[in-house]
Scaffold this motif. Structure first.
Motif, PDB file in Angstrom:
ATOM      1  N   UNK A   1       0.828  -1.211   0.000  1.00 55.69           N
ATOM      2  CA  UNK A   1       0.000   0.000   0.000  1.00 55.69           C
ATOM      3  C   UNK A   1       0.858   1.255   0.000  1.00 55.69           C
ATOM      4  N   UNK A   2       1.967   1.243   0.738  1.00 55.72           N
ATOM      5  CA  UNK A   2       2.866   2.390   0.740  1.00 55.72           C
ATOM      6  C   UNK A   2       3.565   2.534  -0.602  1.00 55.72           C
ATOM      7  N   UNK A   3       3.927   1.408  -1.204  1.00 55.23           N
ATOM      8  CA  UNK A   3       4.539   1.436  -2.530  1.00 55.23           C
ATOM      9  C   UNK A   3       3.639   2.142  -3.533  1.00 55.23           C
ATOM     10  N   UNK A   4       2.367   1.788  -3.536  1.00 58.46           N
ATOM     11  CA  UNK A   4       1.469   2.358  -4.537  1.00 58.46           C
ATOM     12  C   UNK A   4       0.946   3.733  -4.157  1.00 58.46           C
TER      13      UNK A   4
ATOM     14  N   UNK B   1       5.405  -0.368  10.997  1.00 58.49           N
ATOM     15  CA  UNK B   1       6.411   0.651  10.699  1.00 58.49           C
ATOM     16  C   UNK B   1       7.480   0.115   9.748  1.00 58.49           C
ATOM     17  N   UNK B   2       7.951  -1.097  10.015  1.00 59.46           N
ATOM     18  CA  UNK B   2       8.990  -1.676   9.167  1.00 59.46           C
ATOM     19  C   UNK B   2       8.527  -1.871   7.738  1.00 59.46           C
ATOM     20  N   UNK B   3       7.316  -2.398   7.564  1.00 55.70           N
ATOM     21  CA  UNK B   3       6.799  -2.637   6.215  1.00 55.70           C
ATOM     22  C   UNK B   3       6.518  -1.328   5.490  1.00 55.70           C
ATOM     23  N   UNK B   4       6.067  -0.319   6.228  1.00 52.79           N
ATOM     24  CA  UNK B   4       5.852   0.991   5.602  1.00 52.79           C
ATOM     25  C   UNK B   4       7.176   1.568   5.101  1.00 52.79           C
ATOM     26  N   UNK B   5       8.234   1.436   5.926  1.00 52.27           N
ATOM     27  CA  UNK B   5       9.549   1.887   5.499  1.00 52.27           C
ATOM     28  C   UNK B   5      10.037   1.152   4.266  1.00 52.27           C
ATOM     29  N   UNK B   6       9.819  -0.170   4.226  1.00 54.38           N
ATOM     30  CA  UNK B   6      10.199  -0.943   3.046  1.00 54.38           C
ATOM     31  C   UNK B   6       9.381  -0.531   1.826  1.00 54.38           C
ATOM     32  N   UNK B   7       8.132  -0.147   2.072  1.00 54.46           N
ATOM     33  CA  UNK B   7       7.303   0.321   0.963  1.00 54.46           C
ATOM     34  C   UNK B   7       7.861   1.577   0.323  1.00 54.46           C
ATOM     35  N   UNK B   8       8.370   2.494   1.152  1.00 54.59           N
ATOM     36  CA  UNK B   8       8.995   3.702   0.602  1.00 54.59           C
ATOM     37  C   UNK B   8      10.258   3.347  -0.182  1.00 54.59           C
TER      38      UNK B   8
END
Length: 502
Positions: free
Chosen positions: A192-195, A233-240
């Motif tokens: 979701x953060x990626x897109x 938080x970790x997955x959001x950072x990876x998404x960026x």
């Protein structure tokens, strides 16, 4: 087990009916302009069509990549023998059905004394009721629920935020075990953060606040709460980080949207939108419904029977509050950023979805439930031709432009708000190039390969077109009248395109 599957299936069928009724009602109103014709609303269809055509892809996107929306639209386009407007109509109903699925996850497992399916349908119906009060054609109106029916205004992100809440609730369940839920939460946050980095604003930041408070109040679940927080938080950072390979496509990172010094103007802007919304009876009704849901959320936070229910109830009122405060603090000026105000409060209805009991003489029997579902099905069935009719409304002015351009075999140009609708409906979208008023290529939500043509021989304009400041002195040989559009045909003369910019 059979009875549980039947209940879930009935829930999905009822949700499909609610989705069709809502989509048909919104599409039959002036809001249809936003669903079918607005310049911004067409980007997903344009990307999907570009992917299916096999042409070279060099898109200039905003900070949002629309990956799930474009993939879904492309799948529908490949599977259904309908035009663009028909696909928009189907997408609107499916977006609402996806919202039901996310809400159903939040509602939790079926257990004695609880009715998560029924309350999930009620929550979707409440959202549909909010959407049906919205009739303005403006993308800037404070009419936020109906944005879920569009392919552009972050429908996938709305569903993702609710999915994240549902997964976290399951993680806090006493019976939850294994790493599956952790992986699922991480996947939702990362993709979701990626897109769309707005997921971090609507989901990660406010959910971290709720998780932190929950951890302080419930020491017994602290390990699971911290696991959810670290994963989010970790997955959001990876998404960026995952956005880096797409940097060439991202024409605007979104950083420029934050202008904290403009917070007074932001208050005035959103205050004006609220005043406009409260100036109509449907707007007042929708506002009262939202206020009632927020109040219910606060009450259920205090009276929650378990930590999972408390988490969901707290999200229902804290997330909208933090998003509104954050939007003002950052000096934003876009109503669409406030969508959590309408979708998050729905979760109050499924925070503790207990079955409602009645006195014996008023007890609802299966026949009554079946009758309610049947009534919804009738309404949904009658809404299909209504939705189809809204999608098939003739537009002779648009047809005039597209027929002329397709027949000419030449390449023309037009400004963003003017050209996007005809461009989508052409046999070959590259027949119209998106430019600014000086004929420089306007690389915004468009495939930059269009600019390789170098020159054009006609211009399309309408009431939204800024007066032209052409790079060379040129007078059109003729002007083709297409109702709200005009085509300035320069015949054998050509106009050079200037350098592209976003």
């Amino acid at each position: 087990m059979t009875r549980a599957w039947a209940r879930e299936l009935a829930g999905w069928i009822a949700a499909a009916a609610v989705s069709l009724i809502t989509a048909a009602t919104v599409a039959a109103s002036a809001r249809a302009d936003l669903l079918f014709r607005d310049g911004d609303s067409l980007i997903v269809a344009m990307v999907a069509r570009s992917v299916l055509s096999g042409e070279k892809l060099d898109w200039a996107m905003s900070s949002v990549l629309f990956i799930p929306e474009s993939a879904g639209f492309a799948a529908l386009d490949a599977a259904l023998p309908v035009g663009a407007n028909g696909l928009f109509a189907v997408s609107g109903a499916l977006n609402l059905l996806a919202l039901y699925g996310a809400i159903r996850l939040v509602a939790g497992r079926s257990r004695p004394g609880y009715a998560p399916v029924a309350w999930s349908i009620i929550a979707l119906a409440a959202f549909g009721a909010l959407a049906m009060t919205e009739t303005s054609p403006s993308r800037d109106a404070l009419e936020l629920a109906s944005l879920q029916l569009t392919t552009t205004y972050y429908s996938a992100t709305v569903v993702a935020v609710i999915l994240a809440v549902g997964i976290m609730r399951r993680m806090l369940d006493r019976r939850a075990r294994g790493v599956g839920l952790v992986v699922a939460l991480g996947a939702v946050a990362l993709f979701s953060t990626l897109t769309n980095p707005l997921f971090a604003v609507w989901g990660t930041v406010p959910l971290m606040f709720v998780l932190a408070v929950t951890a302080l109040l419930d020491a017994g679940r602290r390990t699971r709460i911290l696991t959810a927080a670290v994963t989010l938080v970790g997955a959001t950072g990876l998404g960026f980080l995952a956005r880096i390979p797409f940097a060439a496509w991202i024409a605007n990172t979104g950083a420029g949207y934050a202008q904290p010094e403009l917070w007074p103007e932001s208050i005035a802007y959103y205050g004006g939108l609220l005043a406009d919304r409260l100036s109509t009876a449907p707007g007042i009704l929708a506002s009262l419904m939202t206020l009632a849901l927020v109040t219910l959320a606060v009450v259920r936070t205090v009276r929650a029977p378990d930590v999972g229910s408390r988490l969901v109830a707290a999200v229902a009122w804290i997330v909208p509050l933090l998003v509104v405060v954050g939007a003002i603090a950052l000096g934003t000026h876009a109503a669409r950023y406030l969508q959590p105000v309408v979708f998050a409060p729905l979760l109050a209805l499924v925070a503790a979805p207990r079955a409602v009991t009645f006195p014996v003489r008023l007890r609802l029997r299966r026949a009554s439930a079946a009758a309610a579902v049947a009534l919804l099905l009738v309404g949904g069935g009658l809404s299909i031709p209504r939705l189809a009719d809204a999608a098939q409304q003739p537009d002779p002015d648009l047809a005039c432009v597209t027929d002329w351009v397709d027949t000419s075999g030449r390449t023309g140009a037009g400004q963003f708000w003017t050209v996007r609708l005809p461009k989508l409906h052409l046999d070959d979208p590259s027949g119209l190039v998106q430019v600014d008023h000086r004929l420089n290529g306007y690389a915004w939500l468009v495939n930059r390969t269009d600019f390789e043509v170098g020159e054009v021989s006609f211009l399309v304009e309408d009431s939204q077109t800024v007066p032209w400041d052409l790079p060379v002195s040129a007078v059109p040989d003729r002007v083709i009248d297409c109702g709200r559009y005009s085509i300035l045909d320069f015949g054998d003369a050509t106009l050079p395109l200037g350098p592209a910019h976003s």
